[in-house]
Structures are given as C-alpha cells and as structure tokens.
Design a protein around this motif. Structure first.
Motif, short mmCIF file in Angstrom:
data_model
loop_
_atom_site.label_atom_id
_atom_site.label_comp_id
_atom_site.label_asym_id
_atom_site.label_seq_id
_atom_site.Cartn_x
_atom_site.Cartn_y
_atom_site.Cartn_z
N PRO A 171 0.81 -1.22 0.00
CA PRO A 171 0.00 0.00 0.00
C PRO A 171 0.85 1.27 0.00
CG PRO A 171 -0.09 -1.07 2.15
CD PRO A 171 0.58 -2.03 1.22
N VAL A 172 2.04 1.20 0.59
CA VAL A 172 2.91 2.38 0.61
C VAL A 172 3.41 2.71 -0.79
CG1 VAL A 172 5.02 3.37 1.58
CG2 VAL A 172 3.61 1.83 2.98
N VAL A 173 3.84 1.67 -1.51
CA VAL A 173 4.30 1.87 -2.89
C VAL A 173 3.15 2.40 -3.75
CG1 VAL A 173 5.17 0.70 -4.95
CG2 VAL A 173 6.11 0.13 -2.70
N LYS A 174 1.98 1.83 -3.58
CA LYS A 174 0.82 2.25 -4.37
C LYS A 174 0.50 3.71 -4.12
CE LYS A 174 -4.02 1.04 -5.28
NZ LYS A 174 -5.13 0.10 -4.94
N ARG A 175 0.49 4.12 -2.86
CA ARG A 175 0.17 5.51 -2.52
C ARG A 175 1.25 6.46 -3.04
NH1 ARG A 175 -2.99 9.79 -2.12
NH2 ARG A 175 -2.19 11.32 -0.63
N ALA A 176 2.50 6.11 -2.85
CA ALA A 176 3.60 6.97 -3.30
C ALA A 176 3.53 7.19 -4.80
CB ALA A 176 4.94 6.37 -2.89
N HIS A 177 3.34 6.11 -5.55
CA HIS A 177 3.30 6.23 -7.00
C HIS A 177 2.08 7.01 -7.47
CE1 HIS A 177 6.16 2.55 -7.70
NE2 HIS A 177 6.75 3.59 -7.16
N ALA A 178 1.00 6.91 -6.72
CA ALA A 178 -0.21 7.63 -7.11
C ALA A 178 -0.02 9.15 -7.07
CB ALA A 178 -1.38 7.23 -6.19
N VAL A 179 0.89 9.62 -6.19
CA VAL A 179 1.11 11.07 -6.08
C VAL A 179 2.44 11.48 -6.70
CG1 VAL A 179 -0.32 11.25 -4.01
CG2 VAL A 179 2.14 10.88 -3.77
N GLY A 180 3.11 10.55 -7.39
CA GLY A 180 4.34 10.89 -8.10
C GLY A 180 5.60 10.83 -7.26
N ALA A 181 5.55 10.18 -6.10
CA ALA A 181 6.73 10.03 -5.24
C ALA A 181 7.40 8.69 -5.52
CB ALA A 181 6.34 10.14 -3.77
N GLN A 182 8.63 8.55 -5.05
CA GLN A 182 9.38 7.31 -5.21
C GLN A 182 9.72 6.72 -3.85
OE1 GLN A 182 12.58 8.67 -7.80
NE2 GLN A 182 11.49 7.94 -9.60
N VAL A 183 9.90 5.40 -3.81
CA VAL A 183 10.06 4.68 -2.55
C VAL A 183 11.45 4.07 -2.46
CG1 VAL A 183 9.17 2.83 -1.08
CG2 VAL A 183 7.60 4.16 -2.50
N VAL A 184 12.14 4.39 -1.36
CA VAL A 184 13.46 3.84 -1.06
C VAL A 184 13.30 2.93 0.16
CG1 VAL A 184 15.84 4.35 -0.40
CG2 VAL A 184 14.59 5.92 -1.92
N VAL A 185 13.57 1.64 0.00
CA VAL A 185 13.35 0.66 1.06
C VAL A 185 14.69 0.19 1.63
CG1 VAL A 185 12.39 -1.60 1.66
CG2 VAL A 185 11.22 -0.14 -0.01
N ASP A 186 14.81 0.27 2.95
CA ASP A 186 15.95 -0.31 3.67
C ASP A 186 15.55 -1.72 4.09
OD1 ASP A 186 17.83 -1.17 5.49
OD2 ASP A 186 17.56 0.48 6.90
#
Length: 381
Positions: A171-186
């Motif tokens: 859900p985090v990736v889905k939300r980020a991509h929906a608003v044009g943000a990118q996800v960096v996962v540790d």
C-alpha cells in the motif's frame, strides 16, 4: 526442503559449535567456505598481476546479479558497495529538492543512518517528515496519509532493527506512485530472512547488506534500482566505476546503462566474493523454507517469553514480524551482557533482541530461552 537438509547446511557454520548463536540481526554466522576465499585473495595479492582485474570484474558483477535474482530483479539492476549509507547518500544526490515537491517521508523506526542522512539534504532543500511509530510498528495507513504531492521520497525500513516489525510495502508503494513520489526501502533486516520480490512489489529502490541475514561480508551492501528509472538517475556523488566503460581508463563521457551508474570508485571486490558464499547457502536452503523455519523459531521465543512473563515488543502476527523478537523487561541490558558472556549470543538495542536463522534449531532456541529466563529471574530477585 527438509529439516535434514537444513541440518546439513548448519554444518557449514563453525561458529555454531562454539556457542548458542541467535544474533543474525546483528551479524550472521561466518560460513566455512569464506576461509578459502580469503586464502585465495591472499595468494592473489602476493603474486599480483594487473590481469587479476579481469576475473575480479566478472566476480563483482556476478555477485550483484546473483543478489538481483535473489530479490526478484533482472540482471544489471543491482550495484554493490561498502555499506548502505554510502549507497543511499549517493542515490540521494540524484534527486532535486527544489520547488514544492521536496519532502522526504520517513518513519520513527528507521536505523539511525536514515534520519541523519536525509536531514543532511536539507541544505539542498529537502524537508524531512517523520511518521511516528505506534508501539512496535508504524501503521501503514498513517504512513500513506503522510504521503502527498509534496513528497519526493518515501524512505522506510522493511523490517525494524529495534522491534522486528515488518512493514507491508504494497500500500505504501501504491500511494507513493499515485502522487508521483518514489520509494526507497531499507531491507537490511529482512533480505535473507523474508522473501522479497522487488519486481512484484514495484519498489523504486531497495537497499540491503550481506553481513546479517545473508551470511556475508561486513563490508558488502547493495542497491537495487528499478530498471525503467535507471536512465533518469544522474548522481552528483560519483566515481570512475559509474562510467560507461571504466576499464578503458579514458575520461567518462556517459554513465553506465545499468545500476552500476550508482557505483563510486574502485570497487570492493573481496566482500562480493566472500558474500557469494553465504548467498549460495541461502539459495540451497530456499528463502521460503528459511521464512517458515524463522517463523517457527520466533514463535517459540515468544511462547517461552509469555510463559515466563517477559514482555514481548515484537508484533505477534506472522505477517507483521521478520526474524527478530525483542523483549523489554527490567534489567534486560544486564541480562543480555551476561548471556553473551556465557556463550548465549544475542544483542541489545533498547531491548534484548533474539534472532534465530535457518542454521539454528528449535532445541537451540529452547536452550537459549532456558538460560534467558533464568537470568531474568535472577535479575528480578
């Protein structure tokens, strides 16, 4: 994969013959095959010829591609370096933090590198937003609510180093991509203990390292780059290995077309060679078998803690925990020190962390918990 096979793989870790080792969240056990790699490296250095780099270049790339396969990525999507901080910082120089989209959303459960590193980018306009933890976990809905059109990056841990809490990334990736943000996962505390498929998850960037659950070298970390993003990345902190054809020794005119564009200077080849040994053992066990065994072992730790009345911080649901169980009780730091001194190896990070891996047995878990409970009662007396 049978228990007998896991038992056979256990024999590849000499450390287990000297102590009861449930500390893979800090450093994984050293596979015996690493010793041959070290000896070969010593001979190579003693008999040095520049032609060695032909083999080393191949080894460095082969390990990166092996890591990519292990996490579900294609060849060329992973680059390695000495530590996660170096790679994350280099990645950070690819982003523009000017204008309205300047926020970096992080959580209250990140390893100290993450808030410290992103705060450094404030001089370039970045604004850090912290979503606090609720107990041992960060609520995915609360995290998603903090992500909006002002967000440039969401930087979060897949599994918490302190509590073992596992984040649902989808859900985090889905939300980020929906608003044009990118996800960096540790993923340092999940890769090697929890199945990860970066292609299925759609994460933009995922970082991890070899020396915990991957049973590799302390000096080996990796960065996965979603392939369709590669061409857009222009790191400001760079080095000759990031160029298209570095071994020509000509001035770089273009970045490498793969994740290697996030490399720096002369690569740390030995850590890749050492870490390949542990990765081969993980593949022999199978990541889904490892996960099933881990859940059995951590469930046993929690059950034994419950019987003794020791508070468990780690989430109970299988889907919400990785490979760590954290206990917090009066005198827990002193108990951890006495356990380690007595050959029952764990670690303390604001709580006593117990971390069995695929090479541990349920009998070991019980032996460890017998001693832990006895020490905790002694502390309380």
């Amino acid at each position: 994969m049978t228990g007998k096979t896991l038992q056979a793989l256990r024999a590849e870790f000499p450390l287990l013959q000297t102590c009861t080792y449930l500390n893979s969240n800090s450093t994984g056990a050293f596979p015996r095959g690493m010793e041959a790699v070290l000896q070969r490296y010593a001979r190579t250095m003693q008999e040095w010829r520049d032609e060695v780099w032909e083999g080393w270049w191949a080894d460095w790339h082969a390990y990166a591609d092996a890591v990519a396969r292990f996490i579900g990525g294609p060849p060329g999507s992973v680059v390695t370096d000495g530590n996660l901080t170096t790679l994350m910082g280099r990645l950070g120089t690819c982003f523009d933090f000017q204008g309205e989209r300047r926020r970096v959303v992080i959580t209250g459960l990140e390893f100290p590198t993450v808030p410290f590193l992103w705060s450094g980018f404030s001089r370039y306009g970045a604004e850090t937003v912290v979503v606090p933890a609720e107990g041992a976990r960060v609520d995915a809905e609360a995290l998603c609510a903090a992500i909006d059109e002002r967000t440039r990056i969401v930087s979060l841990c897949h599994a918490s180093f302190a509590t073992g809490a596992l984040m649902d990334l989808e859900p985090v990736v889905k939300r980020a991509h929906a608003v044009g943000a990118q996800v960096v996962v540790d993923a340092y505390q999940s890769v090697g203990a929890v199945p990860i498929d970066v292609s299925a998850l759609g994460v933009d960037f995922l970082l991890g390292g070899a020396h915990k659950w991957m049973c590799g070298s302390v000096e080996s970390a990796f960065l996965y780059v979603r392939p369709d993003l590669t061409d857009s990345l222009r790191p400001a902190a760079t080095g000759w290995m990031a160029g298209e054809n570095p071994l020509t020794f000509e001035p770089a005119r273009a970045w490498a077309p793969t994740a290697r564009r996030l490399a720096g200077g002369t690569p740390a080849v030995l850590p890749s060679q050492l870490s390949q040994v542990g990765l081969d053992l993980l593949n022999a066990a199978g990541i889904h078998t490892i996960r099933e065994h881990s859940l059995r072992c951590t469930a046993r730790v929690m059950a034994r803690a419950d019987e003794a009345g020791l508070p468990v911080v780690t989430p109970r649901k299988d889907a919400h925990r990785a490979g760590i169980v954290t206990l917090r009780f009066p005198g827990d730091a002193q108990v951890a020190r006495r356990l380690v001194a007595g050959g029952f190896v764990c670690s303390y990070r604001g709580g006593l962390r117990v971390a069995p891996h695929f090479y541990n047995t349920l009998e070991e878990v019980d032996l460890f918990m017998d001693r832990l409970v006895a020490e905790a009662r002694k502390e309380a007396a």
